[in-house]
Structure formats: C-alpha cells, structure tokens
Write a protein that holds these residues in place. Structure first.
Motif, PDB file in Angstrom:
ATOM      1  N   ALA A 140      40.140 -74.174 -98.576  1.00 51.30           N
ATOM      2  CA  ALA A 140      40.469 -74.864 -99.821  1.00 51.30           C
ATOM      3  C   ALA A 140      41.961 -75.094 -99.990  1.00 51.30           C
ATOM      4  O   ALA A 140      42.374 -76.104-100.558  1.00 51.30           O
ATOM      5  N   ALA A 141      42.784 -74.195 -99.523  1.00 50.50           N
ATOM      6  CA  ALA A 141      44.220 -74.277 -99.791  1.00 50.50           C
ATOM      7  C   ALA A 141      44.907 -75.289 -98.888  1.00 50.50           C
ATOM      8  O   ALA A 141      44.533 -75.470 -97.723  1.00 50.50           O
ATOM      9  N   GLY A 142      45.936 -75.931 -99.446  1.00 55.74           N
ATOM     10  CA  GLY A 142      46.732 -76.876 -98.672  1.00 55.74           C
ATOM     11  C   GLY A 142      47.943 -76.183 -98.081  1.00 55.74           C
ATOM     12  O   GLY A 142      49.077 -76.498 -98.436  1.00 55.74           O
ATOM     13  N   GLU A 143      47.698 -75.269 -97.182  1.00 57.16           N
ATOM     14  CA  GLU A 143      48.778 -74.450 -96.645  1.00 57.16           C
ATOM     15  C   GLU A 143      48.629 -74.277 -95.135  1.00 57.16           C
ATOM     16  O   GLU A 143      47.576 -73.828 -94.672  1.00 57.16           O
ATOM     17  N   PRO A 144      49.639 -74.632 -94.358  1.00 61.12           N
ATOM     18  CA  PRO A 144      49.551 -74.442 -92.906  1.00 61.12           C
ATOM     19  C   PRO A 144      49.272 -72.981 -92.555  1.00 61.12           C
ATOM     20  O   PRO A 144      49.747 -72.068 -93.236  1.00 61.12           O
ATOM     21  N   ALA A 165      43.723 -76.580 -92.026  1.00 60.90           N
ATOM     22  CA  ALA A 165      44.856 -75.707 -91.737  1.00 60.90           C
ATOM     23  C   ALA A 165      44.317 -74.310 -91.438  1.00 60.90           C
ATOM     24  O   ALA A 165      44.574 -73.331 -92.155  1.00 60.90           O
ATOM     25  N   ALA A 166      43.522 -74.242 -90.397  1.00 64.41           N
ATOM     26  CA  ALA A 166      42.913 -72.994 -89.937  1.00 64.41           C
ATOM     27  C   ALA A 166      42.678 -73.128 -88.441  1.00 64.41           C
ATOM     28  O   ALA A 166      42.659 -74.242 -87.905  1.00 64.41           O
ATOM     29  N   SER A 167      42.475 -72.017 -87.773  1.00 64.40           N
ATOM     30  CA  SER A 167      42.314 -72.060 -86.314  1.00 64.40           C
ATOM     31  C   SER A 167      41.059 -72.839 -85.947  1.00 64.40           C
ATOM     32  O   SER A 167      40.113 -72.951 -86.742  1.00 64.40           O
TER      33      SER A 167
END
Length: 505
Positions: A135-139, A479-481
């Motif tokens: 959900a988060a917009g974070e690298p 933004a996840a593996s």
C-alpha cells in the motif's frame, strides 16, 4: 489523610437539539499544603470513570465519518458545537463550559486512506499476521551509502543547527544546477525553496496562490492529498476524470471545457501516482497552449518520480515548454528516486514572486528543513546525471517487477491494465469482480470492499481506487522484492478465484 475531593466533568454530545450528558468523575486527594495532610498525600491519584446514566452512543468509542461535506457552514450557536461542562461538586455548583469544537477546515478534510491502510497493515504484522504490505508509496531500497554517509558526517561535524528558512545556499545552488542540466530550466537560488518533503512544497504553493473560491484543476486518478490540500486553502478541487483506455492521460479538449474565470491552478503529476502514466512532450505542449489562453491559470508540476521512468518513455518538465516558465511551479524531492523518504526533503522552484510567498508561509510553520538532510541532499545531487548508477540499479529492479505484475495480472480475464511508464505503481481495473460475493465475507460492491476482502482472505494490503478518484481500480505498489510480489500475486489470484456471482434477491 485529608478528605478526598470529587470533581465531575459532564460532556454533552449534541445530536440535533438533544443533549446527552456524560459525567466523567475524577477523584483527586487535596494537596498537603492546603489541607495539612501528610506529605505522602501530595501524590495525586486520578481515576477516570464513565457514569452508566449515559443514554447516547457508546462513550468509549469515537468515530469520524469518512464522507464529509465539502461545504461546512460557519458555527453560529453552541448547538452545533461540542461542549465540555465542568461541574465542581465540592462547595460550589457553578458550571464552566469549555468549547472543544474543531475548525470547519479540519472537518472538511478527509483522512489519507493510503496512510490508514498502511498503518492497519503494519499493526496486523506486529500482531503476528503475515500480511504482505503493498500500500505504501515508499521504495524498499536503503538510502545509497554515499548519501547516508554525508548525513552521518554532518552530525559528526556538528552540522546540527537551524538552517536558513529557504534552505542552505549549498543545496539550492545544487538544485539550480540539476534543474538546468537535467530539465532545461534555469533558476537562481532565490527562486528555490527547500522544504520538509515535496508534500509541504505543494501545500504551501496552493496556499500561496489560491484565494477562497478559486478552483484547483486535478486530473483523476490523482494523488490522495491533492484535493485535500486544495480544501485546506479554501479552494475548490475540480476533478477531471481520465480513462484507462487513454492511459489515464488528460485530454486537452476536456481540460479546456472545464476551465473558468475561477480556475487558478492545474496540477500535473508525471510520472503519475497512482497510475505510472507519463505525459509525452507533444501532449504537454497541447496542454500548454490551452494554459496560455487563461491568464490566471498556473501549473503545479509534480515531478517527484521523474527519475523512475522506463525507456522509451522520457520526462519533460512543464516549465521548459515555451511560455510556461513564468506560470509553472516545479515541485520535486529526494524521497522516491534516492530512497530518502525518512529524510523529509523536497523543494519547489518558480518565479521569485511565488517562491517568496511560499517562503513566508514556511517561516511561520516549520521553518527550514533539517540541516542534516540537506547535507545528504547535496550528496544525492552529486551522484551524477539522473542519480547515476545508484538510481539506475533501483529503476532496473522496478522495471523487472512491473513486467512480472503486468504479465501475471494480464492472465486474469476481465482485468484491464494500463502498463506503467514510470513510478512504481500498477493501477488495475478490477471492476469485473464487483457484484460477486465470498462465503463468510459478503458482496464485493466497490474497490474498498474488494481491498477489504483481499486483506481478510489473501492477507495482502492494497489501496482502493476510490481514494484516488477512480473506484473501478486498485493500486498496487511494487516497491517490494520480486519474491514478495510473486507471493502477493499468488494470494490475490487465489482469493479472486473463490469469488462467485452474487445470489439474486
């Protein structure tokens, strides 16, 4: 021991013209100095209880409506306010009323669904539930080592005091070089304002240029904060829907049909959050021609994702187009491309007249950004063109993840996809599942209920499209593996298979 005094606070909750009073009883021993009790009685013990006489809603829970009216009338009487009545029952029955009502401006703002869902997913993980958080917009990458070391050295070297309100000259000069070399737009340091993240830059810009009743034009799907930032400035958000069949890009003709004499700001985000769409230069030029015909209209160009872009797509800064420098406010930052979300560092560049106004607002709110973060920002801009190798490695990984998800969800019949050209989001049209139902859950009616189902059944946290102005879609952050995304896709697909047509009533 002295006699224990009892105080009651009555909280009337106003529903129409009816007042319910909830007594809050506080037991507090008197101070030793006033009642000559022993020194041990000077320790104050408080007990807070709710009286069973309350006949209204559950006093132990407070809820806020998710759908709030855009127009909140001024408060004209205490009947529309929440009031705390404090009644001292020791020696005097004189009442004192405390108004604890909130500003109409606060009540007009919706809470961020992306923040709420991220917090909920985090809480579930902490409770031991194996939720996959998309959900988060974070690298998901660490800040590049060179940047981190610059921050560490700033601390060691004592660079820990207040910075100038507009930002250090060193960083603003570096930003000017970057904008000239990479974006083809020329600024001087006094035309740049460094803030605590790009969100603050956008917020201050809208406050600086909008008067009450002005319109802020926002293409949908949009970043969740744009409409609320407009409302905070007493402006009116005007939403212009776009289509997945047109890659969620704004149609210039539709834009022109929506512009009025009250139109003040057009917000463009390219690459886009939440769609990943990138505006081609030709389309931006067509939009610029329309903007040029409206002397009051400014453009806020949110370019925070500019370096996360997939060839052959290319980024064009709106201010670089003919005649647009004078009316464009360019916003950028370090959070996304440089994986510096926690450093809280962004900036805005534009004509001095507007930047000075933003500077004034910032001087009376947060003042200057972190001196440590600004040293790290200088190091980030020193990595090379478009962030150099450190950023290109991240972009390569994002592209690989995007390709996997597009292929994986492309196998689902009825699901519509617009392949992202930048950023790290996939905005999928899942509306083909609306109207279905799941055993033990109920009917899937919209993007929010589908996301609740996928969190409940598949244990994957996603953001419903209605938060972005398009209820047909759901946003997936990649933004996840790749391994995490593979597991998430499997869970989502398995959950969707279990949906079946709703029974007719």
């Amino acid at each position: 021991m002295g006699t224990q005094h009892k105080h009651s606070l009555y909280i009337p909750l106003h529903h129409s013209t009816t007042t319910h009073q909830t007594p809050i009883v506080l037991h507090q021993p008197p101070m030793a100095s006033s009642l000559h009790s022993s020194s041990s009685s000077s320790t104050i013990a408080r007990r807070l209880t709710f009286s069973p006489r309350f006949s209204g809603p559950d006093p132990k829970s407070v809820s806020f409506p998710s759908q709030l009216s855009r127009t909140i009338p001024p408060l004209k009487s205490t009947a529309s306010r929440t009031v705390v009545r404090a009644v001292a029952v020791t020696g005097s029955d004189q009442a004192m009323e405390l108004d604890i009502s909130l500003s109409p401006r606060v009540n007009s703002i919706k809470p961020s669904k992306t923040v709420a869902i991220t917090d909920q997913a985090t809480a579930l993980v902490q409770a031991g539930v194996p939720v996959i958080r998309l959900a988060a917009g974070e690298p998901d990458f660490d800040t590049p080592a060179v940047i981190a070391e610059a921050g560490i050295n700033a601390i060691r070297e004592g660079y820990t005091r207040y910075s100038p309100n507009a930002g250090t000259l060193e960083l603003r000069q570096a930003i000017c070089r970057k904008l000239q070399e990479e974006n083809g737009i020329s600024y001087t340091p006094d035309q740049v304002l460094v803030s605590n993240g790009a969100k603050q830059s956008i917020d201050q810009a809208v406050q600086a240029v909008c008067a009450p009743g002005d319109e802020v034009i926002i293409p949908a799907p949009f970043w969740v904060s744009y409409p609320e930032i407009a409302r905070k400035a007493d402006a009116t958000p005007v939403i212009i829907p776009t289509s997945i069949s047109e890659n969620f890009l704004l149609d210039p003709k539709v834009l022109e049909s929506k512009l009025t004499e009250r139109s003040r700001v057009l917000i463009l985000c390219s690459p886009s959050n939440p769609t990943g769409s990138v505006y081609p230069k030709k389309l931006l030029e067509d939009i610029a021609k329309i903007v040029a015909r409206h002397p009051r209209l400014l453009v806020l160009s949110d370019e925070i994702y500019e370096h996360i872009i997939y060839a052959p797509a290319t980024h064009t800064s709106f201010a670089s187009l003919p005649g647009m420098w004078e009316r464009t406010l360019t916003v950028n930052g370090f959070s996304k491309a440089f994986a510096m979300t926690g450093w809280r560092l962004g900036y805005i560049a534009g004509p001095k007249h507007f930047i000075s106004a933003c500077n004034k607002i910032q001087s009376q709110s947060t003042s200057g950004a972190s001196s440590i973060s600004q040293k790290a920002g200088v190091a980030a801009l020193g990595l090379g063109y478009a962030g150099g190798e450190a950023v290109s490695i991240m972009v390569k990984a994002f592209r690989e993840r995007r390709d996997f998800l597009v292929k994986s969800f492309g196998e689902l019949a009825g699901v519509k996809i617009s392949e992202p050209k930048g950023a790290f989001y996939l905005f999928l049209d899942f509306s083909c599942y609306y109207g279905t139902e799941a055993d033990g859950f109920g009917k899937i009616e919209n993007s929010e209920s589908l996301c609740k189902y996928l969190l409940d059944k598949g244990q994957v946290a996603l953001v419903p499209g209605d938060a972005f102005g398009d209820d047909t879609c759901i946003r997936i952050s990649y933004a996840a593996s790749l391994q995490t995304l593979q597991a998430a896709a499997e869970r989502i697909k398995k959950s969707l298979i279990e949906l079946k047509p709703a029974a007719r009533s």
